[in-house]
Design a protein around this motif. Structure first.
Motif, mmCIF file in Angstrom:
data_model
loop_
_atom_site.group_PDB
_atom_site.id
_atom_site.type_symbol
_atom_site.label_atom_id
_atom_site.label_comp_id
_atom_site.label_asym_id
_atom_site.label_seq_id
_atom_site.Cartn_x
_atom_site.Cartn_y
_atom_site.Cartn_z
ATOM 1 N N PRO A 80 0.830 -1.207 0.000
ATOM 2 C CA PRO A 80 0.000 0.000 0.000
ATOM 3 C C PRO A 80 0.867 1.261 0.000
ATOM 4 C CG PRO A 80 -0.602 -1.502 1.810
ATOM 5 C CD PRO A 80 0.656 -2.030 1.198
ATOM 6 N N GLU A 85 -3.758 4.288 -0.140
ATOM 7 C CA GLU A 85 -4.225 2.961 0.269
ATOM 8 C C GLU A 85 -4.209 2.851 1.797
ATOM 9 O OE1 GLU A 85 -1.808 3.453 -2.111
ATOM 10 O OE2 GLU A 85 -3.085 3.054 -3.841
ATOM 11 N N HIS A 92 4.861 -2.520 -13.051
ATOM 12 C CA HIS A 92 3.984 -1.934 -12.055
ATOM 13 C C HIS A 92 3.386 -0.635 -12.602
ATOM 14 C CE1 HIS A 92 2.585 -0.115 -8.372
ATOM 15 N NE2 HIS A 92 2.736 -1.293 -7.783
HETATM 16 N N1 URA Z 1 1.178 0.276 -5.328
HETATM 17 C C1 URA Z 1 1.022 -1.014 -4.978
HETATM 18 O O1 URA Z 1 1.876 -1.841 -5.230
HETATM 19 N N2 URA Z 1 -0.074 -1.372 -4.360
HETATM 20 C C2 URA Z 1 -1.061 -0.520 -4.066
HETATM 21 O O2 URA Z 1 -2.052 -0.949 -3.499
HETATM 22 C C3 URA Z 1 -0.894 0.821 -4.453
HETATM 23 C C4 URA Z 1 0.220 1.205 -5.077
#
Ligand code: URA
Ligand code: URA
Length: 339
Positions: free
Chosen positions: A196, A200, A307
């Motif tokens: 998070p 988050e 990502h």
């Molecule tokens: N990056 C992540 O890897 N997870 C998240 O929940 C938010 C940003």
């Protein structure tokens, strides 16, 4: 949504994902024909067969060769290597990069690189993926710590409650909320991120900040809403300042992820970024090496991609990400048909 709005949305999504050309594979041909003032009915009948059999062929070939680019090229869905501009990231083995602050190291441009599989791969589609047996992840090296207690967690909600009281590492002390994950527990399509971030942590929900908006768009581009899938992370509490997860934190927390995957029994896992990929595949290989091929996690097809936070910094990675996510969607569709 009417056909015109859908076409507009589709084109906007493609543009946002870095596409300049487009193929009309998200819009029913009949609708497109109607938009153009043509009759759509009989045109759609013959044309609809092609994407399905092409997708199946590509996935079969990808399964055979481990190289989906060759597979996509063979069905005419991918340009030859010489015309591609894909950049693969190079990273130090064992030193995953942050999705937060530090930019990835300069990446050498590699054109149309073909990779051999690092893991034995099977045929993605001719048989349904072997579902993980209950308890099988207990044999996973990172699951051994908490195996006994976790095996008793018999639902996604039970895992979330356990995460909420977890003190196996120090992160809970500095976090505002646990972020166990959310979505459809019967989804079959599971996205795994890193940890998070600030938004988050505030909300207790995964991928709701800037990177999360991008993930939501990426999912929408292959026809998924967030509610259609399950979204979670390797770490369930925020590392301070979005620093990289430490090996100890990953070891402490990833058994929750493995238990979630056991319970979810996904058809496809989409690993977002270095930490998710390296943790699930137990490898130190770089994301540039891991993406673009079909892996298996206890029999479940696993696709690695960049990502979303990395895409915000490196727009040129959107195109390969788009290809990865499309491949994951095709494998999902094929598995759904076989089920
Ligand atoms: N990056 C992540 O890897 N997870 C998240 O929940 C938010 C940003
Ligand atoms: N580093 C990451 O953590 N993720 C990527 O996708 C690329 C580099």
């Amino acid at each position: 949504m009417n056909a015109r709005d859908r076409l507009r949305q589709y084109l906007e999504q493609r543009r946002e994902l870095g596409e300049t050309e487009f193929v009309l594979d998200g819009l029913p041909i009949a609708d497109a024909m109607r938009l153009l003032g043509l009759r759509g009915d009989e045109a759609s009948a013959g044309a609809q067969k092609r994407p399905e059999s092409s997708a199946r062929k590509a996935a079969e070939l990808a399964g055979e060769s481990g190289d989906w680019r060759t597979a996509l090229r063979s069905i005419g869905a991918e340009k030859p290597a010489s015309s591609r501009r894909t950049i693969d990231a190079e990273q130090r083995p064992g030193a995953p990069q942050s999705t937060g602050t530090e930019p990835p190291r300069d990446v050498p441009e590699k054109v149309g690189r073909l990779e051999m599989p690092t893991q034995p791969v099977g045929d993605a589609t001719s048989e349904p993926p072997a579902a993980p047996q209950p308890g099988i992840a207990v044999g996973h090296p990172i699951a051994s710590l908490a195996a006994g207690a976790l095996a008793a967690l018999d639902s996604i909600d039970a895992v979330a409650r356990a995460v909420g009281t977890c003190q196996l590492c120090a992160l809970h002390a500095g976090a505002k909320n646990p972020v166990p994950g959310e979505g459809n527990p019967h989804a079959g399509f599971v996205c795994v991120g890193e940890a998070p971030g600030a938004t988050e942590d505030e909300t207790g929900r995964p991928f709701v900040g800037q990177a999360g908006s991008l993930l939501t768009k990426i999912l929408a581009a292959v026809g998924f809403t967030r509610e259609d899938v399950f979204i979670c992370n390797v770490l369930k509490h925020r590392p301070p300042g979005n620093r990289n997860p430490s090996p100890e934190e990953i070891r402490a927390c990833s058994p929750y992820l493995l238990r979630q995957l056991e319970l979810l029994q996904p058809r496809v896992i989409l690993a977002l970024g270095t930490f998710a990929a390296q943790t699930l595949l137990q490898t130190t290989q770089s994301i540039g090496k891991l993406r673009g091929q079909l892996h298996r996690f206890y029999g479940v097809p696993l696709i690695v991609t960049y990502h979303p936070a990395a895409l915000l910094r490196n727009p040129s990675w959107k195109r390969p990400t788009w290809e990865d996510v499309q491949l994951a969607r095709r494998i999902f569709d094929n598995a759904a048909r076989g089920a």
